[in-house]
Design an enzyme around this catalytic site. Structure first.
Site, mmCIF file in Angstrom:
data_model
loop_
_atom_site.group_PDB
_atom_site.id
_atom_site.type_symbol
_atom_site.label_atom_id
_atom_site.label_comp_id
_atom_site.label_asym_id
_atom_site.label_seq_id
_atom_site.Cartn_x
_atom_site.Cartn_y
_atom_site.Cartn_z
ATOM 1 N N ASP A 47 57.671 55.762 66.842
ATOM 2 C CA ASP A 47 57.465 54.820 67.960
ATOM 3 C C ASP A 47 59.136 54.449 67.624
ATOM 4 O OD1 ASP A 47 55.281 53.938 68.677
ATOM 5 O OD2 ASP A 47 54.651 52.570 67.319
ATOM 6 N N ARG A 104 64.551 53.443 70.183
ATOM 7 C CA ARG A 104 65.694 53.951 69.410
ATOM 8 C C ARG A 104 66.498 54.199 70.915
ATOM 9 N NH1 ARG A 104 66.261 57.495 66.400
ATOM 10 N NH2 ARG A 104 64.878 56.439 64.735
ATOM 11 N N ASN A 160 59.450 46.015 71.237
ATOM 12 C CA ASN A 160 58.540 45.157 70.634
ATOM 13 C C ASN A 160 58.606 43.578 69.859
ATOM 14 O OD1 ASN A 160 56.628 47.113 70.379
ATOM 15 N ND2 ASN A 160 56.834 47.446 68.133
ATOM 16 N N ASP A 206 60.205 32.625 55.794
ATOM 17 C CA ASP A 206 60.846 33.448 55.528
ATOM 18 C C ASP A 206 61.219 34.094 56.967
ATOM 19 O OD1 ASP A 206 60.170 33.923 53.273
ATOM 20 O OD2 ASP A 206 58.671 35.814 53.556
ATOM 21 N N THR A 209 50.846 44.431 68.699
ATOM 22 C CA THR A 209 49.689 45.262 67.667
ATOM 23 C C THR A 209 51.378 45.442 66.094
ATOM 24 O OG1 THR A 209 50.282 47.233 68.944
ATOM 25 C CG2 THR A 209 47.961 45.802 68.943
ATOM 26 N N LEU A 247 51.422 41.775 64.325
ATOM 27 C CA LEU A 247 49.868 41.924 64.056
ATOM 28 C C LEU A 247 50.430 41.304 62.104
ATOM 29 C CD1 LEU A 247 46.837 42.324 64.517
ATOM 30 C CD2 LEU A 247 47.565 44.647 64.419
ATOM 31 N N GLN A 273 65.855 48.141 65.173
ATOM 32 C CA GLN A 273 66.630 48.859 65.145
ATOM 33 C C GLN A 273 67.325 48.585 64.727
ATOM 34 O OE1 GLN A 273 65.507 52.385 65.795
ATOM 35 N NE2 GLN A 273 63.534 52.060 65.682
#
Lengths: 282, 282, 282, 282
Positions: free
Chosen positions: B69, B74, B140, B169, B180, B184, B239
């Site tokens: 992933d 990236r 994401n 946090d 996911t 998640l 990233q």
């Protein structure tokens, strides 16, 4: 009444300053001139006329802490040996669950403190050690936390068995007292104050099935930073921070030097006070 | 067949190198000499004979990504405009939920890709912007995360209303695809891939009553770093990392440049693949 | 102004009775004599002078509901076709998140209602069907729940794929509106009111890795009660209860008859009202 | 070797029958003819040649239980006084976390049992009492659960303080042993087997801020079914069920009669076995 009294005050807080001055006057009424922690003394001109002391070096048998949880945790971390000091805790401001004396009753509780009318509660602390330079005792928790959201991989061992393997943001290892602090936010349970345990609370693990684990208070744990982990931080009571690297092993066991706190009504309405604190964040 | 093909390969992985070489041979069988991303080219001597290209500068209409992933995320982040490229994704190794081609079928899928036998799926991305220098699009998630466990205080606004106030946090703002991933682990729900939404997942909030919030995909959000917050980080797709300070405001809305990915069987057995990935961490 | 108005009132509540009488007077001021649902009419002598109607049989184009969420949900379930009626909702008492008119403003909102000054909001409902006798539409949720803590085993299918397998207390299938009701208590997320979805929230599953799943609003689901399951109950909007046996299959899809509710300020301060309701349970 | 041995077998299971016959043969090899619980005896023709006994009435000093967790829990509930019997537990089938002897080693462990080569572990149990007719001791948990998803309202008192107020599906009161059963599914933590505590786990509470509470093992609790609650059930170890009504008060304290179980390797690999069981549900 020839015992020495020390005073530690949360910096940069008008509320804390006012409460501290009331503590000073109440002590003076009993013929006691408290010595003020040098850091607090420099923060407040109103306290600069009093004699100073250094929390990290000078042994003072009785200390009054005025502020929030952070002020108490920092004081405990700086004292060379907290088991030789009795601490009275005065809350200044809204937050400060660990401090049981409220500002409205300062004069009465100072009188009680001076006259020995309190319950001395000894709090177990946990000791964390990565290397000789990276170690310390905590009242609340040892937080092993990621750096910039980079995945941390930890293995936790107890009695020779691997009891938890975490890929995620890290792990909180908490005392009973700390169970209502960081661990609670991360999904840990509330531990009754009369029960001594260690709480392991994983931080956002990829392993969705992981749950907090409760261990006996005398457990000895080893937390391994796996070779394929990113570097992370070990944060002791939110006060001291050390860098951990892959391959590091953190040993956690009982701290030989307990914290000794003068309590006036700690046991009363514990849950009511706890829920009040939770609601204070609404 | 005179289109240019690019190849991006996860570095430092024998498995990825082997799969990449099979991709190269499959392309060559169709008379295509792929250009290899310069960073990948330097990593693997076996690929150095092929012509190079620079992901950040050169516009290549078709790119094959080999890795996990992270390699895909990236690449999408480095491409000047992902909406002008179709990406085929080949998984090398066990982890890599976003990559649908498995290594055993590389030759067949390369043939499909070259002959246009795939479903072109356009993925909405989110755009985060703190200032002109601190911004970017994500497939994401946008993770706003604490530094060394120091409390972060955020307020999230939507349609002029404060919909979440977090002391903890941090916060994850995730797409459907990202639901996911980090979200998640932090307690967020699974979003069906056919539904486009934004997921807000608070990270270990002191406000124990907070729950993830699901918003329409075209929502415009403002996240305020409160003046009494500690500094934190904004991490884009794991990233790129930027520092945020008290007073900063992060604006989140749709990214105008979608990701375009050639899918061969993405829809099939989505949940079976998802649960397999979860179990792969056991 | 020759339209008929109906009134449905929560039974056994002095507060609801008082609010209902103010509604009646406000209508009468506009020359309207409302008909009162026979069940409400029998509950309150003060309403018995007014003409009656039967919610389950008589078609009334405009109905004013006075009470809590339960009163509205029951009315919607009893109406032969809610899509032919516009409902105005008046909250009497503290709880009642779905009812937007508060008692202090009853007179003004009745005037608005009579003069058509409202936003007509159509709410999608879900339709659950086990057999011809065990079916119905819901505004909030379909709860499949255990009997006396005996393990329930369910499989959920969507587009031919098994997306969830639950061994536990059951499953909640919720609309957007229902996301802040039972589903929220069971760990489900908050869905923004402008987004239409279906939420699947497992109830205390043995499969600790299960998370809520969010699906598009037009999804068609099949929930299979496995042969090795204990019997359970299907509860529709907390109002109607049916027994389910091993081997039963519950089909869930869109209800063709939507609910039509006159809203006066539904969108304003949605989250503020939501959090207030959460805090009202403290 | 003139002690009497009893045998209790899970009904309707070919696997359990086979394992039980191996237990019988192993005992006979040591000159022992076990007596078989009458219920098990009627279930299996192959066991009917052996003498019978009645678990609820006859005192047998040594009993071998063959089956799953339910078989053990039922036997403990039926024995007039489990503290006068040593139980050896043989797992037949995949599920059965509480039973430590696996079928492949039956012959060796029976020999150990007959020769006293085992560790006798005494398990604390909890005692729940609503009225003289509605009471009992549990090894795992006391579950107070809703009927047909109707809201339950409970107040929990400890040392005179109200420590939890629940509006929801109910409450689980669990022992250390029970912490990995129903309580775990409901969000409770894992308790290390060497630590004795009581776990309170709320079931889907409307009060989203509620968390499990861990109490000392000798705590005395009172759970009040509030007057505005719906009726509910008290389920003891998943075996016995009683109806509770508004106004009922359930007292929970230590059961004077502990369970005595012969363990052969209970302590080894506790967490490995626990996680295996969790994964067996995947």
């Amino acid at each position: 009444m020839d015992e020495e009294y020390g005073l530690v005050v949360k910096p940069d807080s008008i509320i804390a300053e006012r409460v501290a001055l009331r503590v000073v006057r109440a002590l003076e009424r009993h013929g006691i001139t408290p010595r003020v922690d040098e850091y607090s003394r420099r923060s407040y001109r109103s306290l600069s006329r009093l004699p100073g002391f250094n929390v990290k070096r000078d042994l003072i048998p009785k200390i009054i802490v005025v502020g929030g949880d952070g002020t108490l945790l920092r004081t405990l971390m700086e004292l060379p040996d907290p088991s030789k000091t009795v601490i009275m805790t005065v809350r200044a401001g809204k937050k400060g669950f660990l401090l049981d004396v409220e500002s409205y009753e300062v004069e009465d509780r100072v009188e009680d403190f001076v006259n020995g009318r309190y319950k001395l509660v000894e709090y177990s602390r946990l000791h964390a050690k990565a290397t000789a330079e990276r170690e310390g005792c905590v009242l609340n928790d040892i937080a092993l936390v990621m750096d910039r959201a980079k995945l941390v991989r930890l293995s936790v061992y107890h009695r020779g068995e691997r009891i938890m393997g975490i890929d995620g943001d890290g792990l909180i290892i908490s005392t009973t007292v700390g169970s209502t602090a960081y661990s609670l936010s991360a999904g840990g349970p509330i531990i009754d104050p009369s029960l001594e345990v260690i709480v392991l609370t994983p931080l956002n693990p990829v392993q969705l099935y992981l749950r907090p684990i409760i261990l006996p208070p005398d457990s000895r744990l080893e937390v391994e930073v796996r070779q394929d982990s990113n570097p992370l931080y070990m944060v002791l009571d939110g006060q001291k921070t050390y860098r951990l690297e892959p391959g590091d092993i953190v040993t956690v066991d009982s701290c030989p030097r307990k914290a000794r706190i003068a309590r006036f009504k700690w046991w009363e309405n514990y849950y009511e006070r706890l829920y009040s604190r939770i609601f204070s964040y609404l």
